[in-house]
Every structure is written in structure tokens, then in C-alpha cells.
Scaffold this motif. Structure first.
Motif, PDB file in Angstrom:
ATOM      1  N   VAL A   1      -1.918   8.044   5.712  1.00  0.00           N
ATOM      2  CA  VAL A   1      -2.397   6.903   6.493  1.00  0.00           C
ATOM      3  C   VAL A   1      -3.268   6.014   5.601  1.00  0.00           C
ATOM      4  CG1 VAL A   1      -3.809   6.225   8.483  1.00  0.00           C
ATOM      5  CG2 VAL A   1      -2.246   8.163   8.660  1.00  0.00           C
ATOM      6  N   ASN A   2      -2.945   4.732   5.603  1.00  0.00           N
ATOM      7  CA  ASN A   2      -3.658   3.791   4.746  1.00  0.00           C
ATOM      8  C   ASN A   2      -4.987   3.337   5.351  1.00  0.00           C
ATOM      9  OD1 ASN A   2      -1.831   3.717   2.586  1.00  0.00           O
ATOM     10  ND2 ASN A   2      -0.472   2.371   3.758  1.00  0.00           N
ATOM     11  N   HIS A   3      -5.740   2.687   4.490  1.00  0.00           N
ATOM     12  CA  HIS A   3      -7.059   2.194   4.893  1.00  0.00           C
ATOM     13  C   HIS A   3      -6.982   0.749   5.399  1.00  0.00           C
ATOM     14  CE1 HIS A   3     -11.278   0.955   4.466  1.00  0.00           C
ATOM     15  NE2 HIS A   3     -10.756  -0.158   3.951  1.00  0.00           N
ATOM     16  N   SER A   4      -7.851   0.426   6.347  1.00  0.00           N
ATOM     17  CA  SER A   4      -8.109  -0.978   6.683  1.00  0.00           C
ATOM     18  C   SER A   4      -9.588  -1.092   7.023  1.00  0.00           C
ATOM     19  CB  SER A   4      -7.263  -1.407   7.878  1.00  0.00           C
ATOM     20  OG  SER A   4      -7.758  -2.637   8.378  1.00  0.00           O
TER      21      SER A   4
ATOM     22  N   GLU B   1     -13.705   4.682  -5.821  1.00  0.00           N
ATOM     23  CA  GLU B   1     -13.418   6.010  -5.280  1.00  0.00           C
ATOM     24  C   GLU B   1     -11.952   6.245  -4.960  1.00  0.00           C
ATOM     25  OE1 GLU B   1     -16.102   6.416  -1.994  1.00  0.00           O
ATOM     26  OE2 GLU B   1     -17.832   6.173  -3.307  1.00  0.00           O
ATOM     27  N   LYS B   2     -11.236   5.172  -4.636  1.00  0.00           N
ATOM     28  CA  LYS B   2      -9.831   5.350  -4.226  1.00  0.00           C
ATOM     29  C   LYS B   2      -8.865   4.546  -5.098  1.00  0.00           C
ATOM     30  CE  LYS B   2     -11.071   7.905  -0.732  1.00  0.00           C
ATOM     31  NZ  LYS B   2     -10.788   9.325  -0.686  1.00  0.00           N
ATOM     32  N   PHE B   3      -9.400   3.805  -6.040  1.00  0.00           N
ATOM     33  CA  PHE B   3      -8.596   3.102  -7.047  1.00  0.00           C
ATOM     34  C   PHE B   3      -7.680   2.015  -6.484  1.00  0.00           C
ATOM     35  CE2 PHE B   3      -9.020   7.688  -7.943  1.00  0.00           C
ATOM     36  CZ  PHE B   3     -10.026   7.610  -8.883  1.00  0.00           C
ATOM     37  N   PHE B   4      -8.097   1.332  -5.453  1.00  0.00           N
ATOM     38  CA  PHE B   4      -7.301   0.190  -4.996  1.00  0.00           C
ATOM     39  C   PHE B   4      -8.209  -0.897  -4.433  1.00  0.00           C
ATOM     40  CE2 PHE B   4      -7.457   0.336  -0.342  1.00  0.00           C
ATOM     41  CZ  PHE B   4      -7.893   1.630  -0.100  1.00  0.00           C
ATOM     42  N   THR B   5      -7.632  -2.084  -4.324  1.00  0.00           N
ATOM     43  CA  THR B   5      -8.346  -3.207  -3.726  1.00  0.00           C
ATOM     44  C   THR B   5      -7.716  -3.476  -2.373  1.00  0.00           C
ATOM     45  OG1 THR B   5      -8.688  -4.121  -5.910  1.00  0.00           O
ATOM     46  CG2 THR B   5      -9.012  -5.624  -4.076  1.00  0.00           C
ATOM     47  N   CYS B   6      -8.541  -3.522  -1.359  1.00  0.00           N
ATOM     48  CA  CYS B   6      -8.021  -3.710   0.000  1.00  0.00           C
ATOM     49  C   CYS B   6      -7.746  -5.195   0.244  1.00  0.00           C
ATOM     50  CB  CYS B   6      -9.045  -3.190   1.004  1.00  0.00           C
ATOM     51  SG  CYS B   6      -8.492  -3.364   2.710  1.00  0.00           S
ATOM     52  N   MET B   7      -6.655  -5.453   0.925  1.00  0.00           N
ATOM     53  CA  MET B   7      -6.350  -6.846   1.242  1.00  0.00           C
ATOM     54  C   MET B   7      -6.118  -7.002   2.751  1.00  0.00           C
ATOM     55  SD  MET B   7      -4.088  -8.082  -1.971  1.00  0.00           S
ATOM     56  CE  MET B   7      -2.983  -6.704  -1.913  1.00  0.00           C
ATOM     57  N   CYS B   8      -6.884  -6.275   3.531  1.00  0.00           N
ATOM     58  CA  CYS B   8      -6.714  -6.334   4.982  1.00  0.00           C
ATOM     59  C   CYS B   8      -7.225  -7.689   5.498  1.00  0.00           C
ATOM     60  CB  CYS B   8      -7.450  -5.171   5.654  1.00  0.00           C
ATOM     61  SG  CYS B   8      -9.223  -5.338   5.617  1.00  0.00           S
TER      62      CYS B   8
ATOM     63  N   SER C   1       0.786  -1.238   0.000  1.00  0.00           N
ATOM     64  CA  SER C   1       0.000   0.000   0.000  1.00  0.00           C
ATOM     65  C   SER C   1       0.820   1.292   0.000  1.00  0.00           C
ATOM     66  CB  SER C   1      -0.991  -0.028   1.166  1.00  0.00           C
ATOM     67  OG  SER C   1      -0.435  -0.612   2.302  1.00  0.00           O
ATOM     68  N   GLY C   2       2.031   1.236  -0.493  1.00  0.00           N
ATOM     69  CA  GLY C   2       2.824   2.463  -0.650  1.00  0.00           C
ATOM     70  C   GLY C   2       3.233   3.062   0.682  1.00  0.00           C
ATOM     71  N   GLU C   3       3.333   4.393   0.701  1.00  0.00           N
ATOM     72  CA  GLU C   3       3.733   5.092   1.932  1.00  0.00           C
ATOM     73  C   GLU C   3       2.748   4.774   3.043  1.00  0.00           C
ATOM     74  OE1 GLU C   3       6.154   7.527   2.767  1.00  0.00           O
ATOM     75  OE2 GLU C   3       7.201   6.835   0.967  1.00  0.00           O
ATOM     76  N   SER C   4       3.279   4.428   4.202  1.00  0.00           N
ATOM     77  CA  SER C   4       2.414   4.041   5.312  1.00  0.00           C
ATOM     78  C   SER C   4       2.976   4.611   6.603  1.00  0.00           C
ATOM     79  CB  SER C   4       2.359   2.511   5.431  1.00  0.00           C
ATOM     80  OG  SER C   4       2.220   1.920   4.159  1.00  0.00           O
TER      81      SER C   4
HETATM   82  C1  LIG Z   1      -4.530   8.506   1.446  1.00  0.00           C
HETATM   83  S1  LIG Z   1      -3.389   7.614   0.489  1.00  0.00           S
HETATM   84  C2  LIG Z   1      -2.468   6.790   1.704  1.00  0.00           C
HETATM   85  C3  LIG Z   1      -0.982   6.982   1.477  1.00  0.00           C
HETATM   86  C4  LIG Z   1      -0.437   6.188   0.330  1.00  0.00           C
HETATM   87  N1  LIG Z   1      -0.117   4.835   0.743  1.00  0.00           N
HETATM   88  C5  LIG Z   1       0.774   6.867  -0.285  1.00  0.00           C
HETATM   89  O1  LIG Z   1       1.690   6.147  -0.685  1.00  0.00           O
HETATM   90  O2  LIG Z   1       0.765   8.078  -0.391  1.00  0.00           O
HETATM   91  C6  LIG Z   1      -4.468   6.426  -0.216  1.00  0.00           C
HETATM   92  C7  LIG Z   1      -3.818   5.475  -1.198  1.00  0.00           C
HETATM   93  O3  LIG Z   1      -2.985   4.528  -0.519  1.00  0.00           O
HETATM   94  C8  LIG Z   1      -3.169   3.219  -1.033  1.00  0.00           C
HETATM   95  N2  LIG Z   1      -3.813   2.381  -0.011  1.00  0.00           N
HETATM   96  C9  LIG Z   1      -4.366   2.816   1.133  1.00  0.00           C
HETATM   97  N3  LIG Z   1      -4.849   1.789   1.854  1.00  0.00           N
HETATM   98  C10 LIG Z   1      -4.594   0.673   1.144  1.00  0.00           C
HETATM   99  C11 LIG Z   1      -4.857  -0.721   1.356  1.00  0.00           C
HETATM  100  N4  LIG Z   1      -5.495  -1.167   2.439  1.00  0.00           N
HETATM  101  N5  LIG Z   1      -4.464  -1.591   0.398  1.00  0.00           N
HETATM  102  C12 LIG Z   1      -3.833  -1.163  -0.717  1.00  0.00           C
HETATM  103  N6  LIG Z   1      -3.562   0.139  -0.980  1.00  0.00           N
HETATM  104  C13 LIG Z   1      -3.937   1.048  -0.061  1.00  0.00           C
HETATM  105  C14 LIG Z   1      -4.065   3.355  -2.241  1.00  0.00           C
HETATM  106  O4  LIG Z   1      -3.264   3.533  -3.363  1.00  0.00           O
HETATM  107  C15 LIG Z   1      -4.835   4.611  -1.919  1.00  0.00           C
HETATM  108  O5  LIG Z   1      -5.347   5.241  -3.059  1.00  0.00           O
END
Ligand SMILES: C[S@@+](CC[C@H](N)C(=O)[O-])C[C@H]1O[C@@H](n2cnc3c(N)ncnc32)[C@H](O)[C@@H]1O
Length: 499
Positions: free
Chosen positions: A138-141, A192-199, A27-30
Motif C-alpha cells: 500500500v502506497n503513501h499519501s 526514510e523511504k527513498f521517494f518524493t511524494c507527489m500526492c 509509485s510502483g505496485e499499488s
Molecule cells: C511499502 S512500499 C509500497 C509498495 C510499492 N509501491 C511496491 O511497488 O512494492 C513503499 C514504496 O512505494 C513507493 N511509494 C509509496 N508511496 C509513494 C508515493 N506517494 N509516491 C511515490 N512513490 C511511492 C516508494 O518507492 C516507497 O519506497
């Protein structure tokens, strides 16, 4: 975890913040917190960027070559413009390393660049307008350990439960929809956020959309009755297969259930632009006052397997009321405007809450009490009743005892649903309504009511203690002490619901 070992404040003596930002493959930056934290602790507070807006006009203005685009490209542009709320933030472009876009104000952006920019804005903004330098990372869960709370100057994050040292901090981007099924949650996140959650919750079998088995459930000739519904021991549930007898739900039956679920979701999310925007990201949702809708009521009969006869209006699936019946006749529950002519059609006006009541009845009978559509439509009804109770109590009057009892009964089920789906989810889902019924009971004044009022206040307190506003906390504390509303200048609690 011992709370004495937990970090209790964000004001660390060292100059570096008590959290680190790391990149994860999923999920990128966390954001990770360095110390353990106890439940309901403030993690950090953050500022908000000033928010110049990207309006539809802005997009058209900066389109490099709208006039030169072919039809498909123009249609993409049009969709893009339609999808931009007028106050969308320009700041994400800066925060995401796209500052070159800003300097291009005198030139045009290419369509592709702008699509990227808008997506970045979408993904990172709260309430479609606010960007926070740390919190936007902050990422989603779907099982978050933190909650986003807006403040006058920006926002803060608080823990929902204990957090271990080095654990990732997560929030929900879904508002009230965090209580829906894996499929619904993920289609929203993708859209809406363009990702699939894998929590963890997304990778375990769903419990929010379990439906009663058609074979071993005793409901010949009609829907479930309230009585049967809550003898849970005898009711078998499954998502595609009954957990007890192994019966696989038929395609037609699942399709009908899916349509009902979709209709309920539409009603819950369409109730007002403002609400759905608020619910989109972060944790502040809220149910609006009932509004009026124009409805087209037409009726047709449909038989599905298991001997169930359902009479529903075709327009139920567009924007309308619905009726369920046990036989070939039909009723239009609670809707005195509806014509008694099958297959006929007419236009009526009905309050939003009445539509929800009818949809809830269908959800309850067809999808059963464990389904999120049943729980969330019930919550809307409870919320509407709480609005009315608050109005009555402001006038210094008592609530209608039968209505209050009905409300409490439904709220108990909503609470249990929330607790089952997410740990501590009862408070998250309905603490405001718990507080209202606690007040209602306290105002009744008799010993038994005041006692039950305390019980409901304690439920609300589980959430409010660390996460509520001061006024709400004060009211809740008084109710827990068994003090009657209004005594010692007790304040009226906010009826607002936060998710
Ligand atoms: C608000 S940003 C959070 C910060 C982001 N990870 C970054 O690198 O800037 C939201 C984006 O983070 C990624 N992301 C957040 N929660 C995620 C999750 N549970 N699984 C995969 N990607 C996630 C998605 O690309 C999403 O559009």
C-alpha cells in the motif's frame, strides 16, 4: 456516496479478494479497491511474516569484504550498520524477489546488494520490523484514505473516509509528521523511504506553515500576544509572501523561522527512540512521558527586522531552552534554574515538557498560531496535561479547573489545526486528548461542564466510532450520554494517542 451501495465487509462471497494490485508509473505496485467503501470500514486484514532480524552484526558478518574496503566504503558500511535497528526484518528480501539473498547465508553479500536489501527492508516494514504481504504494497499519501491498525496476529486497514470504487488505497507513512509542511514531509520520506511524494496535498500551496506578516501585523517591539494571535481576521499570513499586502518575507527572517521550526521538529521527534520508530510508518504514534534532558543554557540577543527583539539561547538550536522578550531584557519562561546572566552558560536539568513549553512559546510568538510547529508543540503540552488529569481521575479526584480550562483552550486550537490541514484530521490528531477532557468535564459534575463534556466526547466519537478500541468506545458513549465518569462501572479510557 450512498452507504447502502458501499461495501461493508471484507468477507466477499466470491473467492477473489475485493481489491486488485496494479503497477502505476508514479509509485510502483499499488492497491486498488474494487467496490465503494464507506468511512471507517475495514478494508482488509493481513498477516505478518515471521521476522528474523538483520542486526548490525548480521551486516558485518555478511559483508563480503569489509576488511578489503577502502576508507570511503568502510565508512558507508559503518553508516549502514548504524542505521539498522536490531530487529530489522529479513523478510522484505523474500517478498521483494530477493530470496536469493537468503540462500546465500553461507556466502557473503556484496556491499551494493546489501545496501539494496536494507533499503527494501526500510521501505516495506512497519514499525521497523513487520512485513505484511498485502499491506506492504500500500502506497503513501499525505491525504490518505485509509489507516493502518496493528492487531495481535498482523494488521488491518480501515478507511478514514469514503472510498470510491476503483480508488487507490493509501495510508500515511509519516505518523504525526503527516501534519507538517510539504518540505518537512518530503525530506522525511526521501530520507526514510527513498521517494518524493507527489500526492494532491504535496502539489498544492502549503497551509501548515503559514506565518504572520511582519509588515501588517501589529506586533511592534515584541512577539504576538495571545490576545492578538487569535483575532485572526486582523492577522495576515503567508508562507513567503503576505496574502494581503504582498510583503515578501526577508531572507533573515525566514532563516530564523526555519531554525525555530527545525528546533521544534527536533524536540518533537527526538523525545524517544520508541516513539519515533512507532511514528515512522503506519499510523500508530504516541507521546511518551516527559523525560529529563540535560540542557546548556546560554543567552544572546538578536534583533531581526520588524522591530522584533528576540533573546534566545544559542543552545536552543542544539538542545536547550529559549527565551523571548519584547525589549532588551530577557526572561527564561518557566525555568527557575536558568542563570540571569546574559551570554553566560551553565548546565541545568529540565524536564522534556518544560523544554517543549518554551519552544512552544517561541513558535507561538514567532511562527504564529497557524504554523504546524505551534500546533504540534501545543499538542505535546496538552497530552502531558492529559496524562496528569488521568492520574488525578484514577484517584477519584477532580482535575484542577483552571488547568482543565487552559488545556481545553489549547486543544480547541489543535483540533482546528488538524481539521484545516486534513479532512477529519482533528480526530486523527487528538481524539485521545478529546476523550480525556470530556472525562475531566464530566467528573466536574455541574450541568455546564457535563454538557461541554458531551461536546468533546462527540468530537472523539467521530474518530472512535469506527476506528477506536472497544474500551474507548464504551467510555466515549457513556460520556456522550452525559453519564459521569465512574457511574455504572465506566472504564478508564486509554490515554494513548494514535496517529
Ligand atoms: C511499502 S512500499 C509500497 C509498495 C510499492 N509501491 C511496491 O511497488 O512494492 C513503499 C514504496 O512505494 C513507493 N511509494 C509509496 N508511496 C509513494 C508515493 N506517494 N509516491 C511515490 N512513490 C511511492 C516508494 O518507492 C516507497 O519506497
Amino acid at each position: 456516496m450512498s452507504s447502502s451501495l458501499c461495501h461493508t465487509s471484507t468477507s466477499s462471497s466470491s473467492s477473489s479478494p475485493p481489491y486488485v494490485q496494479k503497477t502505476t508509473p508514479k509509485s510502483g505496485e499499488s492497491l486498488f479497491y474494487t467496490f465503494p467503501l464507506s468511512a471507517h470500514t475495514e478494508i482488509l486484514s493481513d498477516s505478518t511474516f515471521p521476522t528474523p532480524s538483520i542486526t548490525s552484526d548480521w551486516v558485518y558478518d555478511y559483508c563480503a569484504s569489509y576488511e578489503e574496503c577502502d576508507e570511503d566504503e568502510q565508512s558507508l558500511w559503518n553508516d549502514l550498520c548504524m542505521s539498522i535497528p536490531d530487529s530489522h526484518s529479513l523478510i522484505p528480501l523474500i517478498t521483494s524477489g530477493c530470496s536469493n539473498y537468503i540462500t546465500k547465508t553461507s556466502s557473503y553479500l556484496e556491499l551494493e546488494e546489501l545496501v539494496t536489501a536494507v533499503k527494501i527492508a526500510r521501505c516495506n516494514s512497519f514499525s521497523d520490523r513487520n512485513i505484511h504481504p498485502v499491506v506492504s504494497r500500500v502506497n503513501h499519501s499525505c491525504l490518505p484514505n485509509a489507516i493502518y491498525l496493528p492487531t495481535t496476529m498482523g494488521c488491518k486497514l480501515k478507511t478514514l473516509r469514503e472510498v470510491e470504487a476503483g480508488e487507490e488505497i493509501t495510508i500515511s507513512y509519516l505518523g504525526i509528521n503527516v501534519f507538517t509542511s510539504n518540505g518537512v514531509r518530503n525530506s522525511r520520506l526521501l530520507e526514510e523511504k527513498f521517494f518524493t511524494c507527489m500526492c494532491r496535498r504535496c502539489s498544492t500551496p502549503p497551509i501548515e506553515n503559514r506565518i504572520p506578516c511582519e509588515k501588517c501585523h501589529p506586533r511592534e517591539g515584541g512577539g504576538l500576544t495571545e490576545e492578538v494571535e487569535f483575532e485572526e481576521g486582523e492577522v495576515c499570513y503567508g508562507v513567503v509572501m503576505c496574502e494581503k499586502c504582498g510583503e515578501v518575507f526577508g531572507k533573515e527572517s525566514l532563516e530564523l523561522r526555519r531554525k525555530i521550526e527545525e528546533r521544534a521538529g527536533k524536540a518533537l521527534n527526538d523525545e524517544g527512540e520508541e516513539t519515533s520508530h512507532r511514528a515512522k510508518q503506519g499510523c500508530v504514534g504516541g507521546l511518551k512521558e516527559p523525560t529529563s534532558l540535560r540542557l546548556v543554557v546560554g543567552t544572546e540577543l538578536k534583533r531581526i527586522n520588524g522591530g522584533l527583539t528576540l533573546a534566545f539561547s544559542q543552545s536552543f538550536f542544539d538542545h536547550s531552552a529559549i527565551s523571548v522578550t519584547a525589549s532588551n531584557s530577557y526572561v527564561t519562561a518557566g525555568n527557575s534554574y536558568a542563570p540571569k546572566t546574559p551570554l553566560g552558560s551553565t548546565i541545568v536539568t529540565i524536564r522534556y515538557i518544560d523544554v517543549i513549553r518554551e519552544i512552544h512559546e517561541v513558535c507561538s510568538q514567532i511562527l504564529g498560531p497557524r504554523h504546524y510547529s505551534t500546533a504540534l508543540t501545543s499538542l505535546t503540552i496538552v497530552d502531558s496535561m492529559c496524562h496528569d488529569f488521568n492520574r488525578v481521575m484514577i484517584l477519584g479526584e477532580k482535575c484542577d479547573d483552571l488547568e482543565l480550562a487552559e488545556c481545553i483552550d489549547s486543544l480547541g486550537r489543535v483540533w482546528n489545526f488538524g481539521e484545516g490541514v486534513m479532512e477529519g484530521g482533528g480526530g486523527l490528531l487528538c481524539y485521545g486528548q478529546c476523550l480525556t477532557v470530556a472525562r475531566g468535564l464530566s467528573v466536574m459534575g455541574d450541568e455546564k461542564s457535563v454538557h461541554f463534556g458531551k461536546v468533546w466526547a462527540e468530537r472523539a466519537w467521530g474518530f472512535l466510532e469506527g476506528l477506536g478500541e472497544e474500551g474507548e468506545r464504551k467510555v466515549c458513549m457513556k460520556l456522550m450520554e452525559g453519564k459521569v465518569e465512574g457511574e455504572e462501572g465506566g472504564e478508564k479510557p486509554s490515554k494513548k494517542m494514535k496517529i
